[in-house]
Motif scaffolding. Sequence first.
Motif, mmCIF file in Angstrom:
data_model
loop_
_atom_site.group_PDB
_atom_site.id
_atom_site.type_symbol
_atom_site.label_atom_id
_atom_site.label_comp_id
_atom_site.label_asym_id
_atom_site.label_seq_id
_atom_site.Cartn_x
_atom_site.Cartn_y
_atom_site.Cartn_z
ATOM 1 N N VAL A 110 25.720 63.347 -88.997
ATOM 2 C CA VAL A 110 27.006 63.943 -89.352
ATOM 3 C C VAL A 110 27.761 63.034 -90.300
ATOM 4 C CG1 VAL A 110 29.266 64.605 -88.451
ATOM 5 C CG2 VAL A 110 27.184 65.295 -87.244
ATOM 6 N N SER A 111 27.755 61.720 -90.019
ATOM 7 C CA SER A 111 28.405 60.759 -90.901
ATOM 8 C C SER A 111 27.740 60.742 -92.265
ATOM 9 C CB SER A 111 28.351 59.362 -90.281
ATOM 10 O OG SER A 111 28.863 58.405 -91.167
ATOM 11 N N ALA A 112 26.386 60.758 -92.270
ATOM 12 C CA ALA A 112 25.659 60.747 -93.536
ATOM 13 C C ALA A 112 25.936 62.012 -94.323
ATOM 14 C CB ALA A 112 24.159 60.605 -93.275
ATOM 15 N N ARG A 113 26.108 63.137 -93.591
ATOM 16 C CA ARG A 113 26.398 64.392 -94.282
ATOM 17 C C ARG A 113 27.725 64.315 -95.023
ATOM 18 N NH1 ARG A 113 24.882 69.577 -90.414
ATOM 19 N NH2 ARG A 113 22.636 69.570 -90.812
ATOM 20 N N HIS A 114 28.731 63.751 -94.363
ATOM 21 C CA HIS A 114 30.066 63.783 -94.945
ATOM 22 C C HIS A 114 30.368 62.586 -95.826
ATOM 23 C CE1 HIS A 114 30.969 67.357 -92.744
ATOM 24 N NE2 HIS A 114 30.694 66.782 -91.583
ATOM 25 N N GLY A 115 29.880 61.408 -95.495
ATOM 26 C CA GLY A 115 30.081 60.235 -96.326
ATOM 27 C C GLY A 115 31.537 59.842 -96.475
ATOM 28 N N GLY A 116 32.380 60.239 -95.549
ATOM 29 C CA GLY A 116 33.781 59.864 -95.624
ATOM 30 C C GLY A 116 34.587 60.847 -96.462
ATOM 31 N N ALA A 117 35.894 60.651 -96.495
ATOM 32 C CA ALA A 117 36.765 61.543 -97.253
ATOM 33 C C ALA A 117 36.491 61.420 -98.741
ATOM 34 C CB ALA A 117 38.226 61.218 -96.950
ATOM 35 N N ALA A 118 36.566 62.534 -99.436
ATOM 36 C CA ALA A 118 36.316 62.526 -100.873
ATOM 37 C C ALA A 118 37.177 63.594 -101.533
ATOM 38 C CB ALA A 118 34.836 62.773 -101.154
ATOM 39 N N VAL A 119 37.289 63.522 -102.841
ATOM 40 C CA VAL A 119 38.024 64.519 -103.606
ATOM 41 C C VAL A 119 37.174 64.927 -104.783
ATOM 42 C CG1 VAL A 119 40.293 63.612 -102.969
ATOM 43 C CG2 VAL A 119 39.143 62.701 -104.967
ATOM 44 N N ASN A 120 37.519 66.073 -105.388
ATOM 45 C CA ASN A 120 36.792 66.518 -106.564
ATOM 46 C C ASN A 120 37.209 65.671 -107.756
ATOM 47 O OD1 ASN A 120 35.132 68.835 -105.744
ATOM 48 N ND2 ASN A 120 37.090 69.707 -105.110
ATOM 49 N N ALA A 121 36.408 64.633 -108.041
ATOM 50 C CA ALA A 121 36.745 63.705 -109.115
ATOM 51 C C ALA A 121 36.273 64.211 -110.475
ATOM 52 C CB ALA A 121 36.130 62.344 -108.827
ATOM 53 N N VAL A 122 35.333 65.185 -110.469
ATOM 54 C CA VAL A 122 34.803 65.730 -111.715
ATOM 55 C C VAL A 122 34.732 67.241 -111.582
ATOM 56 C CG1 VAL A 122 33.468 63.664 -112.260
ATOM 57 C CG2 VAL A 122 32.428 65.477 -110.901
ATOM 58 N N PRO A 123 34.676 67.956 -112.706
ATOM 59 C CA PRO A 123 34.551 69.422 -112.630
ATOM 60 C C PRO A 123 33.272 69.823 -111.913
ATOM 61 C CG PRO A 123 35.164 68.721 -114.844
ATOM 62 C CD PRO A 123 34.812 67.479 -114.083
ATOM 63 N N VAL A 124 33.362 70.889 -111.119
ATOM 64 C CA VAL A 124 32.229 71.396 -110.359
ATOM 65 C C VAL A 124 32.018 72.860 -110.709
ATOM 66 C CG1 VAL A 124 31.303 71.865 -108.059
ATOM 67 C CG2 VAL A 124 32.622 69.783 -108.469
ATOM 68 N N SER A 125 30.787 73.204 -111.068
ATOM 69 C CA SER A 125 30.431 74.584 -111.355
ATOM 70 C C SER A 125 29.608 75.102 -110.187
ATOM 71 C CB SER A 125 29.640 74.670 -112.667
ATOM 72 O OG SER A 125 29.306 76.011 -112.968
ATOM 73 N N THR A 126 30.157 75.990 -109.398
ATOM 74 C CA THR A 126 29.530 76.400 -108.149
ATOM 75 C C THR A 126 28.637 77.629 -108.324
ATOM 76 O OG1 THR A 126 31.391 77.817 -107.553
ATOM 77 C CG2 THR A 126 31.491 75.514 -106.854
ATOM 78 N N GLY A 127 27.835 77.902 -107.295
ATOM 79 C CA GLY A 127 26.995 79.092 -107.277
ATOM 80 C C GLY A 127 25.935 79.121 -108.353
ATOM 81 N N GLN A 128 25.469 77.940 -108.774
ATOM 82 C CA GLN A 128 24.505 77.865 -109.862
ATOM 83 C C GLN A 128 23.066 78.026 -109.355
ATOM 84 O OE1 GLN A 128 25.530 77.376 -113.302
ATOM 85 N NE2 GLN A 128 27.323 78.068 -112.172
ATOM 86 N N THR A 129 22.208 78.561 -110.216
ATOM 87 C CA THR A 129 20.778 78.639 -109.923
ATOM 88 C C THR A 129 20.127 77.370 -110.443
ATOM 89 O OG1 THR A 129 20.757 81.053 -110.082
ATOM 90 C CG2 THR A 129 18.640 79.913 -110.289
ATOM 91 N N LEU A 130 19.631 76.539 -109.528
ATOM 92 C CA LEU A 130 19.056 75.257 -109.905
ATOM 93 C C LEU A 130 17.530 75.333 -109.890
ATOM 94 C CD1 LEU A 130 21.323 72.818 -107.848
ATOM 95 C CD2 LEU A 130 21.653 73.657 -110.186
ATOM 96 N N ALA A 131 16.912 74.543 -110.729
ATOM 97 C CA ALA A 131 15.451 74.417 -110.774
ATOM 98 C C ALA A 131 15.130 72.983 -111.136
ATOM 99 C CB ALA A 131 14.847 75.387 -111.794
ATOM 100 N N GLY B 117 35.382 70.239 -100.387
ATOM 101 C CA GLY B 117 35.417 71.630 -100.807
ATOM 102 C C GLY B 117 34.310 72.420 -100.139
ATOM 103 N N PRO B 118 34.211 73.711 -100.428
ATOM 104 C CA PRO B 118 33.212 74.568 -99.773
ATOM 105 C C PRO B 118 31.770 74.216 -100.136
ATOM 106 C CG PRO B 118 34.339 75.749 -101.555
ATOM 107 C CD PRO B 118 35.082 74.477 -101.344
ATOM 108 N N ASP B 119 31.569 73.461 -101.216
ATOM 109 C CA ASP B 119 30.219 73.113 -101.645
ATOM 110 C C ASP B 119 29.804 71.707 -101.228
ATOM 111 O OD1 ASP B 119 29.513 75.543 -103.143
ATOM 112 O OD2 ASP B 119 31.175 74.944 -104.435
ATOM 113 N N ARG B 120 30.588 71.113 -100.336
ATOM 114 C CA ARG B 120 30.257 69.784 -99.841
ATOM 115 C C ARG B 120 28.931 69.837 -99.074
ATOM 116 N NH1 ARG B 120 33.445 65.297 -98.851
ATOM 117 N NH2 ARG B 120 32.666 63.861 -97.273
ATOM 118 N N GLY B 121 28.020 68.904 -99.386
ATOM 119 C CA GLY B 121 26.735 68.852 -98.721
ATOM 120 C C GLY B 121 25.644 69.667 -99.388
ATOM 121 N N LYS B 122 25.988 70.420 -100.417
ATOM 122 C CA LYS B 122 24.985 71.236 -101.102
ATOM 123 C C LYS B 122 24.323 70.441 -102.233
ATOM 124 C CE LYS B 122 27.012 75.747 -100.088
ATOM 125 N NZ LYS B 122 27.540 77.016 -100.656
ATOM 126 N N LEU B 123 23.151 70.912 -102.631
ATOM 127 C CA LEU B 123 22.422 70.264 -103.717
ATOM 128 C C LEU B 123 23.139 70.502 -105.041
ATOM 129 C CD1 LEU B 123 19.792 68.712 -104.439
ATOM 130 C CD2 LEU B 123 18.776 70.944 -104.961
#
Length: 330
Positions: A23-44, A58-64
């Motif tokens: 759980v600790s490794a998942r969260h890595g402590g408090a953080a903020v969006n320091a850079v722009p994030v483009s969500t819902g992307q198709t990655l390869a 944010g809602p995408d915390r922990g995602k690839l």
Amino acid sequence: MRKIIALIAGFAVLLGGAVAYVVSARHGGAAVNAVPVSTGQTLALEPSTLFFRNLADGPDRGKLAAVPAADPAAARRVGDLSCDRFAAARGTAICLRLKPDSLPPLTDLIVLDANLKEVYREPLPGTPSRARVSPDGRTVNWTLFVTGDSYAATGFSTRTGFYNLDTQRMIKSVETLPIFVDGNRYFAADVNFWGITFSADGKRFYLTMASKGKTYLIEADSVKYYGEAIARNVECPSLSPDGRRIAYKQKVATGKWRLAVLDLATRKVTHPPDDRLLDDQPVWRDNNTLLYPLRAADGTTDIWSVGLTKPPTLLVRHATSPSLGGGQKP
């Protein structure tokens, strides 16, 4: 009866500690969006792309997530895949994901293709610790924290294994790997393995073995299936692309490690110009540059880069589990 209740309570505490680690490794402590994030992307698994676990709040915390390796400060693209540990190479990826509400803890080993589509899944006991893919993309390997092994004085031990996609050979635990130390077959009840790294051809691999208060670097043959201790005080090894060096965690005090590099030909140990403490398996960006996550004093985790002789630089903020996954299988 009191003894039985105490044993059950003790096990619950240890088990809770293992889950809390992830759980600790998942969260890595408090953080903020320091850079722009483009969500819902198709990655390869595109060439020249750096993948990592997004730790920005944010809602995408922990995602690839992914950024261009040449421009890591660019807006991160975040997909829908969630992993506690991720690694990729040559069109193959591994995702370790703790199964929610599993007691005792279970982890899904998920193998993905170049389009990050699932091709294989296996539930394994334990919580995610390390994950890697061999440079040829044919073998995935992992290390999990487990509880209940009688030799583990702290209540924790690790379970390390690998899976070959071509042969479908599954080794759920390398604990049966015959080991030689100083030319003699080594036997001990407390042997523990973690942190596999494979050679370019997938035939050799290196890993850490711990026993009787010592840690060894083991060089192993995946075909003949035996290993030999070639160095000491080596944890979480990572083989350079040219196969000449091992980057690893070198223990400097109880619970404290720093980055070190072993030359396999000369056995000389050097230290990149970063003496900060780390607790992860480093990643080679090329034959002269290493990537690794570091946890800051404020609890946030960032990905850093350091050359063998060049000073460290901050690469990606609020991120962990870096991996360069481009290229197709040979």
